[in-house]
Design a protein around this motif. Structure first.
Motif, PDB file in Angstrom:
ATOM      1  N   LEU A 214      47.647  30.965 -80.644  1.00 53.23           N
ATOM      2  CA  LEU A 214      48.979  30.561 -80.209  1.00 53.23           C
ATOM      3  C   LEU A 214      48.966  29.077 -79.865  1.00 53.23           C
ATOM      4  CD1 LEU A 214      51.521  32.343 -79.880  1.00 53.23           C
ATOM      5  CD2 LEU A 214      51.096  32.332 -77.419  1.00 53.23           C
ATOM      6  N   CYS A 215      50.019  28.389 -80.239  1.00 52.84           N
ATOM      7  CA  CYS A 215      50.151  26.968 -79.932  1.00 52.84           C
ATOM      8  C   CYS A 215      51.364  26.780 -79.021  1.00 52.84           C
ATOM      9  CB  CYS A 215      50.326  26.168 -81.215  1.00 52.84           C
ATOM     10  SG  CYS A 215      50.410  24.379 -80.944  1.00 52.84           S
ATOM     11  N   ILE A 216      51.139  26.161 -77.866  1.00 53.48           N
ATOM     12  CA  ILE A 216      52.198  25.958 -76.879  1.00 53.48           C
ATOM     13  C   ILE A 216      52.605  24.486 -76.882  1.00 53.48           C
ATOM     14  CG2 ILE A 216      52.917  26.298 -74.500  1.00 53.48           C
ATOM     15  CD1 ILE A 216      52.001  28.859 -75.974  1.00 53.48           C
ATOM     16  N   ILE A 217      53.879  24.229 -77.169  1.00 52.89           N
ATOM     17  CA  ILE A 217      54.391  22.853 -77.183  1.00 52.89           C
ATOM     18  C   ILE A 217      55.506  22.716 -76.149  1.00 52.89           C
ATOM     19  CG2 ILE A 217      55.465  21.038 -78.564  1.00 52.89           C
ATOM     20  CD1 ILE A 217      54.316  22.358 -81.046  1.00 52.89           C
ATOM     21  N   ALA A 218      55.272  21.812 -75.221  1.00 52.20           N
ATOM     22  CA  ALA A 218      56.305  21.522 -74.220  1.00 52.20           C
ATOM     23  C   ALA A 218      57.105  20.310 -74.680  1.00 52.20           C
ATOM     24  CB  ALA A 218      55.660  21.250 -72.868  1.00 52.20           C
ATOM     25  N   VAL A 219      58.422  20.460 -74.736  1.00 51.24           N
ATOM     26  CA  VAL A 219      59.300  19.351 -75.110  1.00 51.24           C
ATOM     27  C   VAL A 219      59.985  18.866 -73.835  1.00 51.24           C
ATOM     28  CG1 VAL A 219      61.164  18.576 -76.609  1.00 51.24           C
ATOM     29  CG2 VAL A 219      59.699  20.479 -77.327  1.00 51.24           C
ATOM     30  N   LEU A 220      59.616  17.660 -73.428  1.00 47.35           N
ATOM     31  CA  LEU A 220      60.098  17.128 -72.151  1.00 47.35           C
ATOM     32  C   LEU A 220      61.252  16.146 -72.372  1.00 47.35           C
ATOM     33  CD1 LEU A 220      56.629  16.400 -70.491  1.00 47.35           C
ATOM     34  CD2 LEU A 220      57.965  18.529 -70.451  1.00 47.35           C
ATOM     35  N   PRO A 221      62.056  15.946 -71.353  1.00 45.76           N
ATOM     36  CA  PRO A 221      63.117  14.936 -71.461  1.00 45.76           C
ATOM     37  C   PRO A 221      62.501  13.556 -71.668  1.00 45.76           C
ATOM     38  CG  PRO A 221      63.468  16.382 -69.575  1.00 45.76           C
ATOM     39  CD  PRO A 221      62.096  16.655 -70.069  1.00 45.76           C
ATOM     40  N   HIS A 222      63.282  12.652 -72.218  1.00 50.14           N
ATOM     41  CA  HIS A 222      62.801  11.289 -72.404  1.00 50.14           C
ATOM     42  C   HIS A 222      62.488  10.687 -71.041  1.00 50.14           C
ATOM     43  CE1 HIS A 222      62.643   7.064 -73.657  1.00 50.14           C
ATOM     44  NE2 HIS A 222      62.430   7.549 -74.883  1.00 50.14           N
ATOM     45  N   ILE A 223      61.481   9.846 -70.999  1.00 44.10           N
ATOM     46  CA  ILE A 223      61.041   9.274 -69.725  1.00 44.10           C
ATOM     47  C   ILE A 223      62.126   8.416 -69.064  1.00 44.10           C
ATOM     48  CG2 ILE A 223      60.018   7.170 -70.685  1.00 44.10           C
ATOM     49  CD1 ILE A 223      57.663   7.671 -68.676  1.00 44.10           C
ATOM     50  N   SER A 224      63.048   7.922 -69.879  1.00 46.35           N
ATOM     51  CA  SER A 224      64.150   7.133 -69.311  1.00 46.35           C
ATOM     52  C   SER A 224      65.098   8.018 -68.498  1.00 46.35           C
ATOM     53  CB  SER A 224      64.934   6.442 -70.430  1.00 46.35           C
ATOM     54  OG  SER A 224      65.502   7.380 -71.317  1.00 46.35           O
ATOM     55  N   ASN A 276      61.752  22.220 -72.380  1.00 47.31           N
ATOM     56  CA  ASN A 276      61.654  23.537 -72.995  1.00 47.31           C
ATOM     57  C   ASN A 276      60.229  23.740 -73.499  1.00 47.31           C
ATOM     58  OD1 ASN A 276      62.230  26.031 -74.393  1.00 47.31           O
ATOM     59  ND2 ASN A 276      64.370  25.364 -74.494  1.00 47.31           N
ATOM     60  N   ILE A 277      59.915  24.977 -73.843  1.00 44.71           N
ATOM     61  CA  ILE A 277      58.594  25.315 -74.374  1.00 44.71           C
ATOM     62  C   ILE A 277      58.767  26.142 -75.641  1.00 44.71           C
ATOM     63  CG2 ILE A 277      56.588  26.823 -74.014  1.00 44.71           C
ATOM     64  CD1 ILE A 277      56.350  25.824 -71.234  1.00 44.71           C
ATOM     65  N   ILE A 278      57.942  25.841 -76.621  1.00 43.48           N
ATOM     66  CA  ILE A 278      57.919  26.607 -77.864  1.00 43.48           C
ATOM     67  C   ILE A 278      56.532  27.209 -78.021  1.00 43.48           C
ATOM     68  CG2 ILE A 278      58.333  26.555 -80.348  1.00 43.48           C
ATOM     69  CD1 ILE A 278      59.601  23.736 -79.739  1.00 43.48           C
ATOM     70  N   TYR A 287      57.716  31.686 -84.280  1.00 46.25           N
ATOM     71  CA  TYR A 287      57.794  30.913 -83.040  1.00 46.25           C
ATOM     72  C   TYR A 287      58.907  31.454 -82.155  1.00 46.25           C
ATOM     73  CZ  TYR A 287      61.475  28.476 -85.640  1.00 46.25           C
ATOM     74  OH  TYR A 287      62.597  28.178 -86.363  1.00 46.25           O
ATOM     75  N   MET A 288      58.815  31.092 -80.882  1.00 49.62           N
ATOM     76  CA  MET A 288      59.793  31.566 -79.903  1.00 49.62           C
ATOM     77  C   MET A 288      60.013  30.474 -78.858  1.00 49.62           C
ATOM     78  SD  MET A 288      59.663  35.015 -77.545  1.00 49.62           S
ATOM     79  CE  MET A 288      59.618  36.046 -79.016  1.00 49.62           C
ATOM     80  N   PHE A 289      61.268  30.341 -78.413  1.00 51.61           N
ATOM     81  CA  PHE A 289      61.608  29.342 -77.423  1.00 51.61           C
ATOM     82  C   PHE A 289      61.707  29.958 -76.025  1.00 51.61           C
ATOM     83  CE2 PHE A 289      63.671  27.941 -81.384  1.00 51.61           C
ATOM     84  CZ  PHE A 289      63.066  26.701 -81.534  1.00 51.61           C
ATOM     85  N   LEU A 290      61.436  29.141 -75.030  1.00 58.11           N
ATOM     86  CA  LEU A 290      61.623  29.547 -73.643  1.00 58.11           C
ATOM     87  C   LEU A 290      63.125  29.678 -73.360  1.00 58.11           C
ATOM     88  CD1 LEU A 290      60.610  29.915 -70.660  1.00 58.11           C
ATOM     89  CD2 LEU A 290      60.816  27.413 -70.454  1.00 58.11           C
ATOM     90  N   LYS A 291      63.521  30.838 -72.895  1.00 63.89           N
ATOM     91  CA  LYS A 291      64.938  31.066 -72.595  1.00 63.89           C
ATOM     92  C   LYS A 291      65.225  31.020 -71.090  1.00 63.89           C
ATOM     93  CE  LYS A 291      65.712  33.869 -76.730  1.00 63.89           C
ATOM     94  NZ  LYS A 291      66.143  35.190 -77.274  1.00 63.89           N
ATOM     95  N   GLY A 292      64.161  31.144 -70.314  1.00 62.24           N
ATOM     96  CA  GLY A 292      64.328  31.100 -68.863  1.00 62.24           C
ATOM     97  C   GLY A 292      64.179  29.688 -68.333  1.00 62.24           C
ATOM     98  N   ILE A 299      58.047  30.405 -66.855  1.00 61.96           N
ATOM     99  CA  ILE A 299      57.116  30.297 -67.977  1.00 61.96           C
ATOM    100  C   ILE A 299      56.168  31.494 -68.005  1.00 61.96           C
ATOM    101  CG2 ILE A 299      55.243  28.914 -68.958  1.00 61.96           C
ATOM    102  CD1 ILE A 299      56.656  26.437 -67.786  1.00 61.96           C
ATOM    103  N   ALA A 300      55.760  31.978 -66.806  1.00 66.27           N
ATOM    104  CA  ALA A 300      54.905  33.157 -66.749  1.00 66.27           C
ATOM    105  C   ALA A 300      55.627  34.381 -67.340  1.00 66.27           C
ATOM    106  CB  ALA A 300      54.497  33.435 -65.301  1.00 66.27           C
ATOM    107  N   GLU A 301      56.911  34.507 -67.064  1.00 63.61           N
ATOM    108  CA  GLU A 301      57.701  35.584 -67.644  1.00 63.61           C
ATOM    109  C   GLU A 301      57.787  35.450 -69.158  1.00 63.61           C
ATOM    110  OE1 GLU A 301      59.138  38.276 -66.372  1.00 63.61           O
ATOM    111  OE2 GLU A 301      58.423  37.899 -64.324  1.00 63.61           O
ATOM    112  N   PHE A 302      57.892  34.227 -69.620  1.00 68.04           N
ATOM    113  CA  PHE A 302      57.981  33.931 -71.053  1.00 68.04           C
ATOM    114  C   PHE A 302      56.710  34.365 -71.794  1.00 68.04           C
ATOM    115  CE2 PHE A 302      57.270  30.555 -74.381  1.00 68.04           C
ATOM    116  CZ  PHE A 302      58.150  31.083 -75.317  1.00 68.04           C
ATOM    117  N   PHE A 303      55.538  34.194 -71.157  1.00 67.16           N
ATOM    118  CA  PHE A 303      54.266  34.511 -71.795  1.00 67.16           C
ATOM    119  C   PHE A 303      53.902  35.984 -71.751  1.00 67.16           C
ATOM    120  CE2 PHE A 303      52.717  29.926 -71.018  1.00 67.16           C
ATOM    121  CZ  PHE A 303      53.198  29.550 -72.254  1.00 67.16           C
ATOM    122  N   ARG A 304      54.648  36.797 -71.037  1.00 71.69           N
ATOM    123  CA  ARG A 304      54.334  38.216 -70.934  1.00 71.69           C
ATOM    124  C   ARG A 304      54.681  38.938 -72.219  1.00 71.69           C
ATOM    125  NH1 ARG A 304      56.163  39.876 -64.740  1.00 71.69           N
ATOM    126  NH2 ARG A 304      54.465  38.738 -63.697  1.00 71.69           N
TER     127      ARG A 304
END
Length: 304
Positions: A214-224, A276-278, A287-292, A299-304
């Motif tokens: 499994l590959c976990i990718i966190a997409v964060l807001p821009h630093i600005s 968000n997390i993919i 693939y699946m996106f974090l909905k919570g 995130i723990a709920e997402f991984f269950r």
């Protein structure tokens, strides 16, 4: 007693019926085919009686020739096996053979080619388990020749099941080495215990996630939008979660929105609400996106 006469004597004593064939060692003066499994390309000692083995070994000791004298194959014994192989930090490929086996004798030229091809990369050795039976028993050797690869974990060698040509064996070993190297790269590129690796290219994505379940990718807001403090908080949370799941050996990456438009488009993450997390399964291509919520509990709920 000549070898041919001894072979006839063994057959009559064991009452083994067998039709002669062009590959019958009795025709060549050996008289051993009733005790071997020729069709599999190996010699099998499980069907031999202790009495027959005793006579066989006694006879062959008188006529045996050295298999690997003056070659790149390292001759191993019960005395040097532990120091040379088990305690070594080198990778080893070992052939377990017996000198009375015709298949072992036929295999000698191929094994010499393997040793030459892997010289300086993998140590190639051979041990006669007729002479050093304790080693054969330790590694449960029942067929000859048997090949085992002693990799990083010397206590759990891998048995080689592939073809018996030098090319097939060499390719098999190189594949094992590639796996070892990739595992090390994966460990090094994991986010666990570090600041994490930013996904700045497709190459990094392949390196970190290519062999992961499994590959976990966190997409964060821009630093600005978050500032340095907000970015640090997000990464700190991601590190904490990655550490919690480190035994699963997932791949962990992060990127900021808009930084990799082509990758975002390919993964379908453009336009998401950030952070968000993919979770991506590379092998199943799902693939699946974090909905919570982007929180430890969410995130723990997402991984269950």
């Amino acid at each position: 007693m000549a070898p041919r006469d001894l072979g006839v004597f063994i057959r009559k004593s064991l009452k083994v019926n067998m039709q002669p064939s062009p590959t019958d060692p009795a025709e060549a003066g050996l008289g051993l085919v009733a005790l071997m499994t020729w069709e599999r390309g190996v010699c099998d000692r499980r069907g031999m009686t202790a009495w027959a083995v005793g006579i066989l070994v006694f006879t062959c000791i008188l006529t045996v020739r050295a298999f690997y004298s003056s070659t790149n194959v390292i001759k191993l014994t019960s005395i040097n096996f532990n120091s040379q192989v088990i305690q070594s930090d080198k990778l080893w490929l070992v052939e377990f053979y017996v000198h009375w086996c015709e298949h072992c004798e036929r295999f000698v030229p191929e094994w010499i080619k393997v040793a030459l091809a892997l010289k300086g990369i993998v140590k190639v050795g051979a041990i006669d388990v007729t002479k050093y039976a304790s080693i054969g028993h330790q590694y449960e050797i029942e067929e000859f020749p048997t090949i085992k690869f002693f990799g990083v974990n010397k206590n759990k060698p891998e048995k080689y099941y592939g073809g018996r040509s030098s090319a097939a064996i060499t390719n098999g070993v190189l594949n094992s080495i590639r796996f070892i190297v990739r595992e090390r790269l994966i460990e090094k590129s994991s986010i666990c215990g570090s600041e994490g690796q930013q996904m700045v290219s497709e190459e990094i994505l392949k390196t970190v996630c290519g062999l992961r379940v499994l590959c976990i990718i966190a997409v964060l807001p821009h630093i600005s939008d978050t500032g340095n403090s907000g970015r640090s908080d997000y990464l700190g949370l991601l590190m904490k979660i990655a550490h919690k799941y480190k035994k699963k050996k997932w791949g962990w990456l992060w990127t900021e929105s808009g930084a990799q438009p082509k990758l975002e488009s390919a993964l379908g993450i453009g336009g998401l609400a950030y952070p968000n997390i993919i979770a991506i399964d590379p092998r199943r291509k799902k693939y699946m996106f974090l909905k919570g919520s982007f929180s430890e509990r969410g995130i723990a709920e997402f991984f269950r």
